[in-house]
Design a protein around this motif. Structure first.
Motif, PDB file in Angstrom:
ATOM      1  N   THR A 331       0.834  -1.200   0.000  1.00  0.00           N
ATOM      2  CA  THR A 331       0.000   0.000   0.000  1.00  0.00           C
ATOM      3  C   THR A 331       0.865   1.245   0.000  1.00  0.00           C
ATOM      4  O   THR A 331       2.036   1.223   0.420  1.00  0.00           O
ATOM      5  N   LEU A 332       0.279   2.349  -0.465  1.00  0.00           N
ATOM      6  CA  LEU A 332       1.040   3.592  -0.594  1.00  0.00           C
ATOM      7  C   LEU A 332       0.668   4.617   0.467  1.00  0.00           C
ATOM      8  O   LEU A 332       1.404   5.566   0.696  1.00  0.00           O
ATOM      9  N   TYR A 337       0.751  10.265   3.083  1.00  0.00           N
ATOM     10  CA  TYR A 337       2.117  10.629   2.699  1.00  0.00           C
ATOM     11  C   TYR A 337       2.226  11.305   1.325  1.00  0.00           C
ATOM     12  O   TYR A 337       3.159  12.050   1.077  1.00  0.00           O
ATOM     13  N   LYS A 338       1.281  11.003   0.428  1.00  0.00           N
ATOM     14  CA  LYS A 338       1.411  11.489  -0.961  1.00  0.00           C
ATOM     15  C   LYS A 338       0.060  12.005  -1.462  1.00  0.00           C
ATOM     16  O   LYS A 338      -0.459  11.546  -2.470  1.00  0.00           O
ATOM     17  N   MET A 468       1.572  10.278 -10.624  1.00  0.00           N
ATOM     18  CA  MET A 468       1.144  11.435 -11.415  1.00  0.00           C
ATOM     19  C   MET A 468       0.593  12.529 -10.512  1.00  0.00           C
ATOM     20  O   MET A 468       0.131  12.274  -9.398  1.00  0.00           O
ATOM     21  N   HIS A 469       0.616  13.743 -11.074  1.00  0.00           N
ATOM     22  CA  HIS A 469       0.128  14.909 -10.342  1.00  0.00           C
ATOM     23  C   HIS A 469      -1.364  14.766 -10.035  1.00  0.00           C
ATOM     24  O   HIS A 469      -2.152  14.302 -10.852  1.00  0.00           O
ATOM     25  N   ARG A 524     -14.729   9.508  -3.490  1.00  0.00           N
ATOM     26  CA  ARG A 524     -15.036   9.002  -2.147  1.00  0.00           C
ATOM     27  C   ARG A 524     -13.795   8.949  -1.255  1.00  0.00           C
ATOM     28  O   ARG A 524     -13.847   9.353  -0.085  1.00  0.00           O
ATOM     29  N   HIS A 525     -12.673   8.473  -1.810  1.00  0.00           N
ATOM     30  CA  HIS A 525     -11.518   8.192  -0.956  1.00  0.00           C
ATOM     31  C   HIS A 525     -10.377   9.206  -1.077  1.00  0.00           C
ATOM     32  O   HIS A 525      -9.636   9.390  -0.114  1.00  0.00           O
ATOM     33  N   ARG A 526     -10.228   9.838  -2.223  1.00  0.00           N
ATOM     34  CA  ARG A 526      -9.146  10.821  -2.338  1.00  0.00           C
ATOM     35  C   ARG A 526      -9.632  12.239  -2.070  1.00  0.00           C
ATOM     36  O   ARG A 526      -8.865  13.096  -1.671  1.00  0.00           O
ATOM     37  N   LEU A 527     -10.939  12.511  -2.309  1.00  0.00           N
ATOM     38  CA  LEU A 527     -11.494  13.816  -1.991  1.00  0.00           C
ATOM     39  C   LEU A 527     -12.312  13.786  -0.702  1.00  0.00           C
ATOM     40  O   LEU A 527     -12.781  14.815  -0.233  1.00  0.00           O
ATOM     41  N   LYS A 528     -12.510  12.573  -0.132  1.00  0.00           N
ATOM     42  CA  LYS A 528     -13.213  12.392   1.136  1.00  0.00           C
ATOM     43  C   LYS A 528     -14.643  12.952   1.097  1.00  0.00           C
ATOM     44  O   LYS A 528     -15.128  13.542   2.067  1.00  0.00           O
TER      45      LYS A 528
END
Length: 561
Positions: A331-332, A337-338, A468-469, A524-528
């Motif tokens: 997992t990242l 962290y990123k 990626m950005h 859902r998961h990166r923008l919450k």
């Protein structure tokens, strides 16, 4: 009963004035002859000759011999009178009658154009956008007074046209044996389409006292004497698609606003094209296909994505009993962290070692979680199914039975990943009853205690790909404009941008009959975002996409809760 005529033999009656005598021989313009009187008292052998001579005298004016055949009669002209069959006086009278009908016809049309109903209808027509014939016809049907006046014109024209048809029919009958045909000019009927075009000409080709003819096909005017002075200002076209939503108030010839999916550019509406998504989220790498393929083959560390290894069942570089299924993951932890990166997986590599003479066969199952969340929000990688790549095993030059297991996705099968779940179970390879085939057993099914199951260890696991950005705040700003647009048109622009991001994200869905809804996972998961917010955004995008020209929406399979 006979008709009065000034020609022909006199009958047996008393008369005082030759000019008012009633003759026994009758001639009509159509050469229908009625005879009664003198021939009745003649001897029978003279009657036929008398009638023949009398008819030739009356009908042919002694310029030819009167002949009847096949229900038709005519004069067989003598050599001195080649035009004896052509009643010029009657033909001229008919031609003059037809000319008067044409003049009356033109007068009726002029009266219609100059009527109060016509002028009032023209005055009520909107001038702030272009009126095509369909729009003019719709406004026409809405004006009852104008309709009644046009029906009155139609009825008058029908009666006049029937009269003209009868006159022409008579002209043809009189002139059918003339060497020179009469001049026949029928009034030209004017349908509702003529008047629709005429109204457009009054609107758009009626400048400087000159009335031209408007062409809706080319949107141009044909002016009298090939001049251009009759051209007026042509308003913009309002309608669906690339037509204007409204004309500019300061210049009616240009668009003031556009329909959904189009943008205003120099007074015209052009298809709106989303700007580059690179500002919000990246998709591509600078590596060319051949470079990427070479680096993957070499398992080059320059394309390795450093991930955190987690497992409660085993440790790297440690021997373990492979009888039971082992679970591990890479997992990242991007949100921690990123947060400004998203990641693409291009391949996966494991180095698996077995003790000497072990009959175990590793079996790997891989699940990919695109943007985070629980394990249930991962999709199964269909290794060696439907043209999907298979594991490649390479024997390593080590004392132990060590193999490199490599799964190469490349550009064709690359996809987003946040976590890779790997399930390792083992099966026992044994020879079949015939000796030339292999049979696999689960470890617990193999009851021979003398068989060496051995041990297994995993030296390392690598994920290959690139990062990626990703700018979550910029995407949140786009979403905010759905409810609070900054400027006019910025809401459509934001929707178009989100639609482009959605389609590009979902395009990297794994193979299957339907795409996975990866975009919802991103929200859902990166923008919450909450589930209700995700549903609202997806509904807005679907409604906006339905308004765009030449677009086809697609169904997706739900992945994230």
């Amino acid at each position: 009963q006979v008709t009065e005529t000034r020609t022909g033999p006199l009958g047996c009656s008393n008369y005082d004035n030759l000019d008012s005598v009633s003759s026994v021989l009758v001639q009509s313009p159509e050469n229908k002859i009625q005879l009664q009187g003198l021939q009745v008292i003649l001897p029978e052998y003279l009657q036929e000759h008398f009638v023949q001579a009398a008819l030739s005298y009356i009908a042919c004016n002694s310029e030819g011999e009167f002949i009847c055949k096949d229900n038709d009669c005519w004069c067989q002209c003598g050599p001195k009178f080649p035009e004896c069959n052509c009643p010029y006086m009657d033909i001229q009278a008919m031609e003059e009658n037809l000319l008067r009908i044409s003049e009356t016809w033109n007068a009726y049309n002029s009266e219609f154009e100059e009527s109060d109903e016509f002028k009032l209808f023209m005055k009520r027509l909107p001038m702030n956008y272009f009126l095509n014939t369909s729009t003019v016809m719709h406004l026409w049907t809405m004006d009852s007074n104008f309709q009644r006046r046009y029906e009155q014109l139609e009825n008058s024209m029908k009666q006049l046209f029937l009269k003209a048809q009868k006159t022409v029919h008579k002209l043809f009958g009189l002139s059918k044996r003339c060497h020179k045909q009469p001049l026949i000019r029928m009034p030209k009927q004017r349908s509702s389409n003529y008047w629709l075009n005429r109204i457009q000409s009054f609107l758009y080709c009626n400048e400087n006292g000159l009335l031209g003819s408007f062409s809706e096909e080319t949107h141009t005017c044909t002016c009298p004497n090939d001049q251009v002075a009759c051209h007026g200002f042509l308003p913009c076209t309002v309608g669906d698609g690339s037509a204007c939503l409204s004309c500019a108030p300061d210049n009616r010839t240009r668009c003031g606003s556009c329909n959904a999916g189009y943008m205003l550019s120099q007074g015209l509406c052009k298809p709106e094209v989303a700007e580059s998504t690179e500002h919000y989220i990246g998709f591509e790498t600078d590596l060319q296909d051949l470079e990427m393929k070479y680096l993957l083959q070499k398992t080059d560390r320059r394309i390795e994505v450093h991930a955190i290894f987690i497992s409660n069942d085993m440790r790297l570089n440690s021997w373990f009993d492979p009888s039971w299924r082992k679970r591990m993951l890479l997992t990242l932890k991007s949100n921690k962290y990123k947060s400004s990166l998203v990641h693409m997986i291009l391949g996966l590599s494991l180095q698996i070692c077995l003790t000497k003479n072990s009959t175990l066969e590793p079996v790997l199952a891989v699940y990919v979680n695109p943007f985070g969340g629980s394990h249930s929000e991962s999709w199964f990688m269909p290794v060696n199914e439907n043209n999907f790549p298979d594991w490649e095993r390479t024997k390593l030059d080590l004392p132990l039975q060590c193999y490199n297991w490599t799964l190469t996705l490349g550009n064709k099968w690359k996809t987003f990943f946040e976590t890779v779940h790997i399930y390792l179970r083992s099966r026992i390879k044994s020879n079949g009853p015939n000796g030339n085939e292999s049979i696999y057993y689960e470890p617990l099914e193999f009851i021979d205690p003398s068989r060496n199951l051995g041990y297994m260890k995993i030296n390392n696991i690598q994920v290959f790909g690139y990062s990626m950005h990703f700018d979550p705040e910029a995407i949140r700003d786009l979403i905010l404009q759905l409810d609070y647009p900054y400027t006019q048109g910025s809401q459509d622009s934001a929707l178009l941008q989100l639609l482009e991001i959605r389609d590009r994200v979902n395009k990297l869905s794994p193979p299957g009959q339907r795409r996975l809804d990866l975009f919802s996972c991103l929200l859902r998961h990166r923008l919450k975002l909450s589930t209700s917010e995700v549903v609202r955004i997806q509904s807005a995008l679907q409604a906006f996409n339905a308004k765009l020209p030449n677009t086809v929406d697609y169904d997706t399979t739900k992945l994230c809760s």
